[in-house]
Design a protein around this motif. Structure first.
Motif, PDB file in Angstrom:
ATOM      1  N   UNK A   1      -2.478 -22.411  -4.596  1.00 41.06           N
ATOM      2  CA  UNK A   1      -2.138 -23.707  -4.016  1.00 41.06           C
ATOM      3  C   UNK A   1      -1.635 -24.692  -5.055  1.00 41.06           C
ATOM      4  N   UNK A   2      -2.273 -24.703  -6.234  1.00 45.17           N
ATOM      5  CA  UNK A   2      -1.815 -25.593  -7.298  1.00 45.17           C
ATOM      6  C   UNK A   2      -0.419 -25.258  -7.781  1.00 45.17           C
ATOM      7  N   UNK A   3      -0.138 -23.970  -7.941  1.00 43.20           N
ATOM      8  CA  UNK A   3       1.197 -23.554  -8.378  1.00 43.20           C
ATOM      9  C   UNK A   3       2.238 -23.881  -7.309  1.00 43.20           C
ATOM     10  N   UNK A   4       1.882 -23.638  -6.039  1.00 44.54           N
ATOM     11  CA  UNK A   4       2.804 -23.953  -4.944  1.00 44.54           C
ATOM     12  C   UNK A   4       3.134 -25.441  -4.917  1.00 44.54           C
ATOM     13  N   UNK A   5       2.100 -26.282  -5.074  1.00 38.90           N
ATOM     14  CA  UNK A   5       2.329 -27.720  -5.079  1.00 38.90           C
ATOM     15  C   UNK A   5       3.170 -28.172  -6.250  1.00 38.90           C
ATOM     16  N   UNK A   6       2.943 -27.565  -7.422  1.00 46.52           N
ATOM     17  CA  UNK A   6       3.704 -27.960  -8.609  1.00 46.52           C
ATOM     18  C   UNK A   6       5.171 -27.567  -8.491  1.00 46.52           C
ATOM     19  N   UNK A   7       5.441 -26.464  -7.821  1.00 46.08           N
ATOM     20  CA  UNK A   7       6.819 -25.991  -7.716  1.00 46.08           C
ATOM     21  C   UNK A   7       7.583 -26.626  -6.567  1.00 46.08           C
ATOM     22  N   UNK A   8       6.902 -26.952  -5.476  1.00 45.58           N
ATOM     23  CA  UNK A   8       7.603 -27.404  -4.267  1.00 45.58           C
ATOM     24  C   UNK A   8       7.252 -28.828  -3.844  1.00 45.58           C
ATOM     25  N   UNK A   9       6.284 -29.472  -4.491  1.00 45.09           N
ATOM     26  CA  UNK A   9       5.897 -30.825  -4.101  1.00 45.09           C
ATOM     27  C   UNK A   9       6.736 -31.891  -4.779  1.00 45.09           C
ATOM     28  N   UNK A  10       6.601 -33.120  -4.300  1.00 41.06           N
ATOM     29  CA  UNK A  10       7.308 -34.241  -4.921  1.00 41.06           C
ATOM     30  C   UNK A  10       6.503 -35.519  -4.736  1.00 41.06           C
ATOM     31  N   UNK A  11       6.811 -36.508  -5.578  1.00 43.68           N
ATOM     32  CA  UNK A  11       6.215 -37.838  -5.503  1.00 43.68           C
ATOM     33  C   UNK A  11       7.354 -38.847  -5.505  1.00 43.68           C
ATOM     34  N   UNK A  12       7.276 -39.821  -4.611  1.00 42.72           N
ATOM     35  CA  UNK A  12       8.306 -40.869  -4.537  1.00 42.72           C
ATOM     36  C   UNK A  12       7.627 -42.222  -4.415  1.00 42.72           C
ATOM     37  N   UNK A  13       8.362 -43.264  -4.780  1.00 42.12           N
ATOM     38  CA  UNK A  13       7.885 -44.643  -4.646  1.00 42.12           C
ATOM     39  C   UNK A  13       8.985 -45.476  -4.005  1.00 42.12           C
ATOM     40  N   UNK A  14       8.593 -46.278  -3.041  1.00 36.80           N
ATOM     41  CA  UNK A  14       9.554 -47.146  -2.356  1.00 36.80           C
ATOM     42  C   UNK A  14       8.947 -48.536  -2.199  1.00 36.80           C
ATOM     43  N   UNK A  15       9.796 -49.549  -2.367  1.00 38.55           N
ATOM     44  CA  UNK A  15       9.419 -50.939  -2.108  1.00 38.55           C
ATOM     45  C   UNK A  15      10.331 -51.430  -0.986  1.00 38.55           C
ATOM     46  N   UNK A  16       9.780 -51.572   0.214  1.00 36.00           N
ATOM     47  CA  UNK A  16      10.581 -51.812   1.409  1.00 36.00           C
ATOM     48  C   UNK A  16      10.223 -53.167   2.023  1.00 36.00           C
ATOM     49  N   UNK A  17      11.200 -54.055   2.197  1.00 33.41           N
ATOM     50  CA  UNK A  17      10.926 -55.338   2.859  1.00 33.41           C
ATOM     51  C   UNK A  17      10.512 -55.135   4.314  1.00 33.41           C
ATOM     52  N   UNK A  18       9.706 -56.038   4.792  1.00 29.52           N
ATOM     53  CA  UNK A  18       9.259 -55.999   6.179  1.00 29.52           C
ATOM     54  C   UNK A  18      10.462 -56.045   7.115  1.00 29.52           C
ATOM     55  N   UNK A  19      10.477 -55.129   8.099  1.00 28.91           N
ATOM     56  CA  UNK A  19      11.562 -55.068   9.065  1.00 28.91           C
ATOM     57  C   UNK A  19      12.647 -54.076   8.724  1.00 28.91           C
TER      58      UNK A  19
END
Length: 462
Positions: A194-212
């Motif tokens: 599971x750890x290897x699968x997550x490291x190879x196929x997972x991602x992390x993103x960050x978004x700052x989105x205004x209301x609406x």
């Protein structure tokens, strides 16, 4: 010998060499307990470094926090950190290599040690037919004029499973105690997978989105080499509303985002209000409430149309958060005022071009500045979202479930008892893999019940 026979002999030697190396060299090396312990310690060490060192930050962050002069601990600089991949430990080739090697070690140990032990156990079902065979037991006894028919009910009452063959008897209980270590190994292997699968196929993103606003996930900060198919392209998210609850003292109590998941045609397929520790999950992608900001301010000058101006975060040197913008009060932009806000409660500070305080205002109020009426209508907040996708999480959870089950199973004692009726005597012996004292008490209790008048001849071997 013909040329053909010579060729076949050499070919068989060449093809047998890798098999010999695999069986005699590689498998014993991988199954070595010392190797497994060393690999586990290395994995733990680098996992700790991935916790201590901030992961997935921009280069400027590491240059500021890990300068070359003075270097942390005399050697750890931002260049060393980036070269070794310590800014994304869990996705580096060498960390994944450690996981694979550790998994290979566990697999080799399972097939070389654990499974053969079960095969050995199947061979112990052979019934003993010679009295001398009972001399090897740590606990054995010889009883006069007692039969296996007297012993069997006593063993059955203690949940032993009994097998008989002529004048021989075999009984056991707690077989799960022998299977438990194998389940533990399987659980750890699934966690590693599971750890290897997550490291190879997972991602992390960050978004700052205004209301609406509506958005698709684009700002990827960290991703595995095979993560592209996991990044959603056929659905988007709309932030219906973002707001903050404040305490009576004016501190932030909690911030919320009311969000809708939209399909490719813009239809709402899921809606949820998230806050810290209460994320939104859709198709394996989880959106966490992580931060907030002030995106814009909506104002009106006299009777002008409502217009929205973006607000930027100001550098306060770590002394709090402030957002500001500049509002022109003349069409030619020759005059204007600066607007400063520190939260979404609606209190704003207004400064003139000379930097002097003019007034304070709240949302919905009108204030005279530079000969015009400035009315603050609304502060528009932005929600800061941390977005993660890890396809290996179900495997990790399943592995931990098996691991805990295997640990519990391993605490069950596997007890075995053999008996033989020969020459007018009954020979009894037994062994267990744990809780030796409790097992001895149990066997002595059985013998006491079996021999109520005459003391059994017990032979205890330490």
């Amino acid at each position: 010998m013909t040329a053909k026979d010579t060729f076949l002999s050499k070919f068989s030697t060449i093809t047998a060499a890798p098999q010999t190396f695999f069986k005699r060299e590689l498998v014993p090396f991988l199954a070595d307990l010392r190797l497994a312990i060393a690999l586990l310690l290395l994995i733990a060490l680098f996992s700790i470094s991935g916790t201590v060192i901030e992961q997935g930050q921009p280069i400027a962050f590491y240059q500021a926090n890990y300068p070359e002069q003075p270097a942390l601990f005399g050697f750890l600089t931002w260049k060393v950190l980036l070269t070794l991949g310590l800014d994304h430990v869990y996705r580096t080739w060498w960390f994944l290599g450690l996981l694979i090697l550790f998994g290979s070690s566990l697999t080799a140990c399972t097939f070389k040690r654990q499974i053969p032990s079960l095969r050995w156990f199947s061979r112990t079902w052979n019934f003993y037919t010679q009295p001398r065979q009972f001399q090897k037991f740590a606990l054995s006894a010889t009883l006069d004029q007692r039969s296996l028919d007297d012993l069997a009910p006593l063993l059955a009452s203690r949940r032993y499973r009994i097998f008989r063959q002529g004048d021989s008897l075999y009984a056991h209980k707690g077989l799960v105690g022998r299977v438990g270590p194998i389940i533990v190994h399987i659980g750890i292997l699934i966690i590693l997978l599971g750890g290897i699968t997550g490291a190879l196929t997972g991602f992390i993103a960050q978004e700052m989105i205004p209301s609406g606003n509506t958005f698709q996930i684009q700002n990827i900060t960290d991703a595995g080499p095979w993560a592209t198919p996991q990044i959603p392209k056929d659905w988007s998210v709309k932030v219906n509303r973002f707001w903050i609850d404040y305490t009576p003292e004016g501190n932030i109590d909690q911030f919320y985002s009311d969000m809708s998941v939209l399909d490719g045609k813009g239809n709402e397929v899921k809606r949820k209000t998230i806050h810290v520790n209460e994320p939104l999950t859709y198709k394996g992608v989880t959106l966490y409430q992580a931060s907030w900001a002030i995106a814009a301010v909506r104002v009106r000058l006299n009777n002008s149309p409502i217009f929205q101006l973006p607000m930027a975060q100001l550098d306060t040197g770590g002394k709090g958060q402030l957002w500001g913008t500049w509002i022109p009060t003349k069409p030619d932009l020759s005059e204007g005022v600066s607007l400063i806000a520190k939260d979404l409660q609606g209190t704003l500070i207004i400064y003139g071009n000379d930097g002097k305080l003019i007034a304070t205002a709240r949302a919905g109020m009108g204030t005279e500045v530079n000969g015009v009426t400035l009315k603050i209508l609304e502060l528009v907040g932005s929600t800061g979202l941390q977005i993660k996708a890890d396809p290996g999480i179900p495997l990790v959870y399943a592995g931990f479930a098996l691991l805990m089950a295997g640990v519990i199973m391993s605490y069950v004692s596997h007890s075995q008892i053999w008996a033989l009726q020969a020459d007018g005597q009954c020979y009894v012996g037994g062994t267990t893999n744990r809780a030796q004292v409790a097992f001895e008490r149990e066997v002595i209790g059985i013998l006491d019940q079996l021999e109520q008048t005459n003391e059994p001849a017990l032979s205890l071997v330490s």
